[in-house]
Each structure stands twice: as structure tokens, then as C-alpha cells.
Design a protein around this motif. Sequence first.
Motif, PDB file in Angstrom:
ATOM      1  N   UNK A 107       0.842  -1.200   0.000  1.00 15.36           N
ATOM      2  CA  UNK A 107       0.000   0.000   0.000  1.00 15.36           C
ATOM      3  C   UNK A 107       0.883   1.259   0.000  1.00 15.36           C
ATOM      4  N   UNK A 108       1.952   1.229   0.760  1.00 15.08           N
ATOM      5  CA  UNK A 108       2.882   2.357   0.793  1.00 15.08           C
ATOM      6  C   UNK A 108       3.527   2.606  -0.558  1.00 15.08           C
ATOM      7  N   UNK A 109       3.846   1.522  -1.268  1.00 11.59           N
ATOM      8  CA  UNK A 109       4.459   1.670  -2.590  1.00 11.59           C
ATOM      9  C   UNK A 109       3.490   2.285  -3.593  1.00 11.59           C
ATOM     10  N   UNK A 110       2.246   1.784  -3.598  1.00 14.41           N
ATOM     11  CA  UNK A 110       1.238   2.339  -4.507  1.00 14.41           C
ATOM     12  C   UNK A 110       1.001   3.828  -4.223  1.00 14.41           C
ATOM     13  N   UNK A 111       0.703   4.133  -2.969  1.00 12.86           N
ATOM     14  CA  UNK A 111       0.452   5.528  -2.629  1.00 12.86           C
ATOM     15  C   UNK A 111       1.723   6.365  -2.753  1.00 12.86           C
ATOM     16  N   UNK A 112       2.863   5.764  -2.450  1.00 12.19           N
ATOM     17  CA  UNK A 112       4.113   6.494  -2.579  1.00 12.19           C
ATOM     18  C   UNK A 112       4.365   6.941  -4.000  1.00 12.19           C
ATOM     19  N   UNK A 113       4.055   6.063  -4.967  1.00 13.91           N
ATOM     20  CA  UNK A 113       4.221   6.424  -6.380  1.00 13.91           C
ATOM     21  C   UNK A 113       3.199   7.472  -6.798  1.00 13.91           C
ATOM     22  N   UNK A 114       1.950   7.264  -6.446  1.00 16.19           N
ATOM     23  CA  UNK A 114       0.895   8.165  -6.906  1.00 16.19           C
ATOM     24  C   UNK A 114       1.077   9.569  -6.317  1.00 16.19           C
ATOM     25  N   UNK A 149       9.671   3.697  -3.953  1.00 12.15           N
ATOM     26  CA  UNK A 149      10.725   2.960  -3.250  1.00 12.15           C
ATOM     27  C   UNK A 149      10.624   3.175  -1.743  1.00 12.15           C
ATOM     28  N   UNK A 150      10.498   4.433  -1.338  1.00 19.75           N
ATOM     29  CA  UNK A 150      10.440   4.707   0.100  1.00 19.75           C
ATOM     30  C   UNK A 150       9.130   4.211   0.706  1.00 19.75           C
ATOM     31  N   UNK A 151       8.055   4.284  -0.071  1.00 22.20           N
ATOM     32  CA  UNK A 151       6.784   3.744   0.409  1.00 22.20           C
ATOM     33  C   UNK A 151       6.864   2.252   0.657  1.00 22.20           C
ATOM     34  N   UNK A 152       7.577   1.539  -0.222  1.00 17.24           N
ATOM     35  CA  UNK A 152       7.774   0.110  -0.023  1.00 17.24           C
ATOM     36  C   UNK A 152       8.654  -0.147   1.197  1.00 17.24           C
ATOM     37  N   UNK A 153       9.698   0.626   1.349  1.00 15.58           N
ATOM     38  CA  UNK A 153      10.626   0.437   2.473  1.00 15.58           C
ATOM     39  C   UNK A 153       9.961   0.719   3.813  1.00 15.58           C
ATOM     40  N   UNK A 154       9.219   1.822   3.889  1.00 13.86           N
ATOM     41  CA  UNK A 154       8.694   2.299   5.172  1.00 13.86           C
ATOM     42  C   UNK A 154       7.233   1.935   5.416  1.00 13.86           C
ATOM     43  N   UNK A 155       6.497   1.636   4.364  1.00 14.23           N
ATOM     44  CA  UNK A 155       5.091   1.324   4.529  1.00 14.23           C
ATOM     45  C   UNK A 155       4.197   2.551   4.442  1.00 14.23           C
TER      46      UNK A 155
END
Length: 453
Positions: free
Chosen positions: A111-118, A406-412
Motif C-alpha cells: 500500500x505504501x508503494x502504490x500511494x508512494x508512487x501516486x 521505493x520509500x513507500x515500499x521500504x517504510x510502509x
Amino acid sequence: MSLQKNKITRTFSHPDEFYSENIMTEYRQCIDEGLDAAPYKQLFEAVAAMPMSESREKAADALFDIICELPLREDYPFVEPSSLSEIKENRASSVPEKRTPDKSTLEDKIRGAWYGRICGCFSGKPVEGIKTDELTPVLKITGNYPMHRYIERGELSDSLIGGLKFNLDHDKYCDLVTAAPADDDTNYTVMYQELVKKYGRDFTPENVLDMWVSSQAKYAYFTAERTALINNINGFEAPASAMYKNPFREWIGAQIRADYFGYINPGDPERAADMAFRDACVSHTKNGIYGEMYIAALLALCAVESDLMTAIKDALKLVPQKSRFVKCVSAIIEKYENGTSEDECFAGIHTEWNEHEGYDWCHTLSNIQIVVASLLYGGGDYTKTICRAVQACFDTDCNAATAGSVLGMLKGFSAIDEKWYAPFNGKLETQLFGVGTADIESRVQRTMEDIAL
């Protein structure tokens, strides 16, 4: 019906679609990839100086025939293959092993990766194409320097907008939308979820091209992607679709398409990179391919890794070690580890690459340096990371989207402040036929279903 050749005229449209319009980009590309093109520079310049016409296209075609026969310079220090087997022969002697992700945290990371990208994409979208000499004053005037939030349309006065070369008078701002606007940086993430649904995890480059043709209108594609799409429609399959008269073959387009392959291979960077290769090779060669493989591997690693630097270094092992890509990323890592200040590091990128030149502005190498520098100097803070990527200019929405993913995936997801995702109400607009506006949470859940653990 009788057709008289001398009465048939050709209508010229978008410059990306005509090789002769970008013939000096081709020359720069040839030089950078080590082809012995310098003796033909005046010929390139002569073709570029011709008025747009069938004759200029034919002259450019003749140049392309010459390029195809050019040898590498003897003094060229890099080894940069474009086939998967040769890429693997030239990567590091040992690559990161597959690891099993923690199921209790994986969904939050996805979820962090998706929202992090968007959110990252949306942060850079209003100013995509602006240069630092105009963006920095805008941020300062609006009390947003260093950048720490979205730029709002309501804070931009008519006098401020009127004094700029760059057009800020549009509707892609957080205070004017109810869903995240469609963008190529997010279209591909959704499209490749559909690709995996339709063709499975063993999709082929031909499946990718079929998806392109059936999913979007031509004008949703740019530079290398549009060239590859047109090449494919004209009968070229991968990898010829990437190689035929494509001066954009090392530009950033493949790098922004990597994310879904990282998302569905958490802890398995090699599988993520292999999927990314099958996509990248339809439109890119050499460092253009490595950019997508690297980001896919980095995302897969961040699903199981807590240390960002370790992930950044380990992902680099999956691409050819004697490439310009490794040299460029390693230079940023070295500066960070040696204590180079944030401002000095970004100033160095601007010294090496000219943001006013389209080639530099949109190349994989200039932009991967911004992504990696933003991640490192962002210090694990989502807001600082994406804002630094935007503030550096070059391809603002692409770089902030990738760094944010990337950071969304790392941190959530919990690491992303609500101010970034609140404006679009869980919705993402796309340009994909049959998809329209996507529900982000539904996309997150489908991603979890596509993960093979």
C-alpha cells in the motif's frame, strides 16, 4: 483509381514520430554509447538543418543505415549489452538471494508503494518541465521552500504566473482535483497489473506490445515508447521495436514502468529484474533497460530490507558492472558516504547534466542520479524525499514517483503523511481503455493476489 506521386503530400505531426526531427539526439546517443560517430557530425548537422520534408526523412534514413554499421570506439571503457543473457554475464559475481517477506507487514508495504508512487507523481506533475531558475523563486514566493507540500493553484497569483516562461496556468493541482490525475507514470503501474492478469507472470515482450496497442491511444505514449509502439504497428517485434530509428532508447521511459514487477516479487530481486527486462526490451537498449531492471530489483529488496543503502547497493549488482549506469549511481553513493552536502551533490548533477537540453532532461542516467540522491539525502522521510526529487527539476513527476514508490515500499503506508493522499480520495484516473478511474485500495488488494509466495 490513379494516384500521381507528385500530388501526394505528407502531413507532419508530433516531432517524436519523425526520426529526422531528432537526428541530433541520435548523434548524442551514438557518441554516449561509444559508437564511432564523430566523423559524421557535420552530416548529422546538415540533415538537422534541412526543412521538415520527405527529403529530410530520407536523408535521416540514410544516416540510420550508417549508424547500424558503426563500430565501437577502441577507447570506449564501458561494456553495455542489451540481451538478458549478456546482462547476466556482466553483472556482479554474486547477486542478492531470494528472501521471504514478513506477511504481517507486506500489505502495508505494498500500500505504501502504490500511494508512494501516486503521491510522488502528483507532487511533481504541476511543474513537469519547469527549470530550477523558475521553480525555486515560485517555491520561495509561496512559502514552500525548501519544498514540503503540494503546490496549490490558489496560491499562484496572475502576476506570478504571467512572469514565467513555464505555464503554471492549468488544473492539475491538489486544490482543484478529486482524484489523482492520469499520468504515464501511473498508467503503466495499472496497465501491468492488467498485463499480469491477462498473460500471467511469464508474459513475453510480445504480450507487452499487444497490451500497449490495445490499452491506450498513441498520444498516451512518449519518446521511446511512442517510437516502439509505431515500430511494432509497422511490423517490428522486440527487440527491433526498440532499436529501429529510436534516438530515445536510453531515456527514462522504461525506468518509470518498473514498479509493478517489484511489487509482485517481494524479496526476489532477480525475478523482478527479469520481468522488467521483458518489458524494457520492447522500447529501450543498454542503460535504458538497466534503469527498469534496477528499480524493479530495488523495490523487491525494499519489501524485505530495512536499510535503504543496503537495498540501493544490492540492486546495483543485477545490472552490468562496467556500465555508465553503475558509474552514475555509484558516484552518488560515494558522494553521500564521503560527506558531500546535499546541496553540493545536487549541484553536481546539474553541472554534469544540462536541464535545458532535452537529452539530459529526459535521460535515464541524469534522472536515476536524482532518484538515488533524493532517497539518500531524504533520510527516510517521505516528504523530504519526494520534495527533493521535485525541487531538483529535470523529470519532476517521474523522479518523485519512483523515489516515493521505493520509500513507500521500504517504510510502509504509515510513513506517508495524510496531506499527500487526502486530495484524491483513494481514486486514480487512468488513460487505459476499460479502466478509467481506478480504486487504489482495490489495486492494492489485487497486487497481494498477484504475489507468489
